[in-house]
Design a protein around this motif. Structure first.
Motif, PDB file in Angstrom:
ATOM      1  N   ALA A  79       0.833  -1.209   0.000  1.00  0.00           N
ATOM      2  CA  ALA A  79       0.000   0.000   0.000  1.00  0.00           C
ATOM      3  C   ALA A  79       0.863   1.252   0.000  1.00  0.00           C
ATOM      4  O   ALA A  79       0.535   2.266  -0.642  1.00  0.00           O
ATOM      5  CB  ALA A  79      -0.935  -0.012   1.198  1.00  0.00           C
ATOM      6  N   LEU A  80       1.999   1.206   0.715  1.00  0.00           N
ATOM      7  CA  LEU A  80       2.889   2.364   0.742  1.00  0.00           C
ATOM      8  C   LEU A  80       3.440   2.697  -0.648  1.00  0.00           C
ATOM      9  O   LEU A  80       3.696   3.851  -0.971  1.00  0.00           O
ATOM     10  CB  LEU A  80       4.033   2.130   1.720  1.00  0.00           C
ATOM     11  CG  LEU A  80       3.697   2.308   3.201  1.00  0.00           C
ATOM     12  CD1 LEU A  80       4.882   1.920   4.070  1.00  0.00           C
ATOM     13  CD2 LEU A  80       3.283   3.740   3.475  1.00  0.00           C
ATOM     14  N   PHE A  84      -0.311   5.265   0.119  1.00  0.00           N
ATOM     15  CA  PHE A  84      -1.243   5.346   1.251  1.00  0.00           C
ATOM     16  C   PHE A  84      -0.919   4.208   2.214  1.00  0.00           C
ATOM     17  O   PHE A  84      -0.169   3.277   1.903  1.00  0.00           O
ATOM     18  CB  PHE A  84      -2.706   5.279   0.781  1.00  0.00           C
ATOM     19  CG  PHE A  84      -3.101   3.980   0.139  1.00  0.00           C
ATOM     20  CD1 PHE A  84      -3.566   2.914   0.918  1.00  0.00           C
ATOM     21  CD2 PHE A  84      -3.027   3.805  -1.241  1.00  0.00           C
ATOM     22  CE1 PHE A  84      -3.932   1.720   0.328  1.00  0.00           C
ATOM     23  CE2 PHE A  84      -3.385   2.608  -1.831  1.00  0.00           C
ATOM     24  CZ  PHE A  84      -3.839   1.556  -1.054  1.00  0.00           C
ATOM     25  N   TYR A  85      -1.467   4.301   3.431  1.00  0.00           N
ATOM     26  CA  TYR A  85      -1.357   3.201   4.392  1.00  0.00           C
ATOM     27  C   TYR A  85      -2.717   3.049   5.061  1.00  0.00           C
ATOM     28  O   TYR A  85      -3.623   3.870   4.825  1.00  0.00           O
ATOM     29  CB  TYR A  85      -0.249   3.466   5.417  1.00  0.00           C
ATOM     30  CG  TYR A  85      -0.448   4.695   6.274  1.00  0.00           C
ATOM     31  CD1 TYR A  85      -1.058   4.597   7.526  1.00  0.00           C
ATOM     32  CD2 TYR A  85       0.020   5.946   5.845  1.00  0.00           C
ATOM     33  CE1 TYR A  85      -1.228   5.716   8.312  1.00  0.00           C
ATOM     34  CE2 TYR A  85      -0.136   7.070   6.632  1.00  0.00           C
ATOM     35  CZ  TYR A  85      -0.772   6.952   7.857  1.00  0.00           C
ATOM     36  OH  TYR A  85      -0.939   8.055   8.635  1.00  0.00           O
ATOM     37  N   ASP A 103       7.634   2.810  12.233  1.00  0.00           N
ATOM     38  CA  ASP A 103       7.019   2.437  10.940  1.00  0.00           C
ATOM     39  C   ASP A 103       6.037   3.511  10.463  1.00  0.00           C
ATOM     40  O   ASP A 103       5.957   3.818   9.265  1.00  0.00           O
ATOM     41  CB  ASP A 103       6.286   1.096  11.086  1.00  0.00           C
ATOM     42  CG  ASP A 103       7.256  -0.058  11.306  1.00  0.00           C
ATOM     43  OD1 ASP A 103       8.433   0.105  10.897  1.00  0.00           O
ATOM     44  OD2 ASP A 103       6.832  -1.085  11.861  1.00  0.00           O
ATOM     45  N   LEU A 104       5.262   4.094  11.399  1.00  0.00           N
ATOM     46  CA  LEU A 104       4.303   5.138  11.042  1.00  0.00           C
ATOM     47  C   LEU A 104       5.019   6.391  10.557  1.00  0.00           C
ATOM     48  O   LEU A 104       4.622   7.025   9.579  1.00  0.00           O
ATOM     49  CB  LEU A 104       3.413   5.454  12.245  1.00  0.00           C
ATOM     50  CG  LEU A 104       2.348   6.536  12.016  1.00  0.00           C
ATOM     51  CD1 LEU A 104       1.398   6.127  10.882  1.00  0.00           C
ATOM     52  CD2 LEU A 104       1.576   6.795  13.296  1.00  0.00           C
ATOM     53  N   LYS A 110       7.479   9.004   3.823  1.00  0.00           N
ATOM     54  CA  LYS A 110       7.480   8.565   2.424  1.00  0.00           C
ATOM     55  C   LYS A 110       6.359   9.254   1.633  1.00  0.00           C
ATOM     56  O   LYS A 110       6.563   9.699   0.496  1.00  0.00           O
ATOM     57  CB  LYS A 110       7.319   7.049   2.362  1.00  0.00           C
ATOM     58  CG  LYS A 110       7.382   6.513   0.923  1.00  0.00           C
ATOM     59  CD  LYS A 110       7.300   4.998   0.909  1.00  0.00           C
ATOM     60  CE  LYS A 110       7.380   4.469  -0.527  1.00  0.00           C
ATOM     61  NZ  LYS A 110       7.292   3.007  -0.568  1.00  0.00           N
ATOM     62  N   LEU A 111       5.164   9.317   2.251  1.00  0.00           N
ATOM     63  CA  LEU A 111       4.047   9.987   1.584  1.00  0.00           C
ATOM     64  C   LEU A 111       4.354  11.456   1.345  1.00  0.00           C
ATOM     65  O   LEU A 111       4.024  12.024   0.298  1.00  0.00           O
ATOM     66  CB  LEU A 111       2.772   9.859   2.416  1.00  0.00           C
ATOM     67  CG  LEU A 111       2.162   8.453   2.542  1.00  0.00           C
ATOM     68  CD1 LEU A 111       0.880   8.507   3.356  1.00  0.00           C
ATOM     69  CD2 LEU A 111       1.879   7.847   1.172  1.00  0.00           C
TER      70      LEU A 111
END
Length: 466
Positions: A79-80, A84-85, A103-104, A110-111
């Motif tokens: 999804a990343l 999106f996540y 991780d968040l 990254k987004l």
């Protein structure tokens, strides 16, 4: 007001119109492109989220109603890649899966980087994180919720932004190219229109200086400009003829005045010096010349009065047939002298007219016909009428006129054959008086003639001239 040449005005007008049209079309095209592409991206994003919902449903079903964190973690990583996540919770609202801690932070970072790349590519504004919550259902039974997180309003990829950027650049290139072409076309059209109009302007200035000999050639394919050129050339021809006629008129008036004045001066000087005795014959000769001058001036004044409406017509009901008969009777001796056949044909209409003036018209026309008709010739009067007009014509088989002479026969002091007219006592003013009287009655007069065959004058008077 600032003045410009027609070429400059045409170029400016053309460019303004072209800029407005090209600019409007470009803005409309860009707006429609953005709108439709946004819808496309939105629909694509929605389809992608549905695919992930279906995948999560399938993973839950394959795990016999349990959650496999490894498979969900792998799906989260994928999804990343799609910018999106997500997080998952069960029906009781308990979190089953979500990115936490480092991780968040990595996902959000990254987004953000991807959003910056997209924004740099071409002005795609990405707002704060958007949450899109969707229900998880398997065999008609709800088993949880999945919440997707992405930077909105649309999930643009770098390729999407590049496409939009490329479209905008292409539109700019097209608009710029169209503007350049418009400038070239505007200059060409302005030259095509402006140059002949400049020639027209220069030509009219020459006309004001009395230069009538030159003409403008037709050098355009534009009907209106060619029509203007033809009209100016015709005007030039008419002015040239009028100028020639004016010079001839001046000469003729000088001649008409000089001849009797010279005769008078010679006779009076001779009598004063005693060279000639004062006799009734010489006094009569002087009187005749004075009378000739008087008639000339009176005729000129008569035309001026009629043309300027100073001389009011005294209209009565006139029997035109009877009037023609009375005029013919006045010329009986001259008609008999040349043995000319004079006849009247047609109707007996009654016209509202000035009897004395119409008598003068008929007298002048018949006098001319008798002068220029050979012995044993013929003269025919014809009278007809219709609902609106009364037509009167007088036709002879005399010496006739040349074609170019017919255009000036009604001009003052014009004589088709000056030497012969003078010998017959003409002053070249009778037909000018005829035309003035006829037009004062709201009528028209025309002449048709063939050299050596004869002449026909046609008068048209309105039935009711009151």
């Amino acid at each position: 007001m600032k003045k410009r040449t027609i070429r400059t005005q045409l170029i400016i007008s053309f460019l303004v119109i072209a800029t407005l049209i090209i600019g409007s079309l470009s803005l409309i095209t860009l707006g429609l492109t953005n709108n439709h592409f946004s819808k496309y991206v939105n629909e694509r994003q929605e389809d992608l989220l549905k695919q992930y919902v279906n995948t999560i449903d399938l993973l839950w079903e394959n795990s016999n109603g349990a959650w496999n964190n490894e498979e969900i973690s792998a799906l989260s990583a994928k999804a990343l890649e799609n910018n999106f996540y997500f997080s998952i919770e069960d029906t009781q609202g308990k979190i089953v899966w979500q990115l936490q801690g480092k991780d968040l932070e990595i996902a959000r970072s990254k987004l953000k980087r991807n959003a910056e790349k997209v924004s740099q590519k071409k002005s795609v504004e990405l707002d704060e994180t958007i949450e899109d919550k969707k229900k998880l259902v398997n065999d008609g039974r709800e088993f949880g919720w999945v919440t997707f997180y992405y930077l909105g309003p649309y999930a643009y990829t770098e390729h999407d932004a590049m496409f939009i950027s490329s479209m905008k650049q292409s539109l700019m290139y097209v608009a710029f190219s169209a503007l350049v072409v418009s400038i070239i076309l505007a200059s060409w059209i302005a030259t095509r229109l402006g140059l002949p109009l400049k020639h027209v302007s220069d030509f009219t200035h020459k006309l004001t200086r009395g230069e009538y000999a030159q003409k403008i050639p037709q050098e355009t394919s534009i009907i209106e400009i060619n029509s203007l050129i033809d009209s100016l050339n015709d005007l030039s021809n008419q002015l040239e003829k009028q100028d020639s006629l004016r010079k001839r008129l001046t000469t003729d008036i000088s001649h008409e005045l000089r001849t009797p004045l010279t005769t008078l001066k010679g006779n009076i000087e001779g009598m004063i010096d005693g060279v000639w005795k004062i006799t009734p014959e010489r006094l009569q000769s002087c009187y005749d010349e004075i009378d000739r001058l008087t008639r000339l001036i009176r005729n000129i004044e008569l035309i001026n009065k009629i043309e300027t409406n100073y001389d009011h017509l005294k209209k009565t009901d006139v029997d035109l047939y009877k009037l023609v008969e009375s005029v013919i009777e006045n010329f009986t001796s001259k008609i008999s002298e040349k043995n000319i056949s004079v006849k009247i044909h047609g109707e007996r209409p009654v016209v509202s007219a000035d009897k004395d003036k119409m008598s003068q018209v008929l007298t002048n026309l018949l006098s001319n016909a008798i002068k220029f008709t050979q012995k044993e010739g013929r003269i025919d009067f014809s009278i007809t009428s219709d609902k609106n007009n009364i037509l009167l014509s007088i036709e002879d088989n005399g010496i006739g006129l040349e074609k170019d002479q017919q255009f000036h026969i009604f001009d003052r002091f014009y004589m088709a054959d000056p030497s012969r007219s003078s010998s017959l006592g003409g002053q070249g003013i009778g037909l000018a008086i005829v035309k003035s009287i006829v037009e004062a009655h709201n009528g028209t007069i025309e002449v048709k003639s063939n050299l050596g065959l004869g002449t026909k004058f046609s008068i048209k008077l309105p039935s009711d001239s009151k």
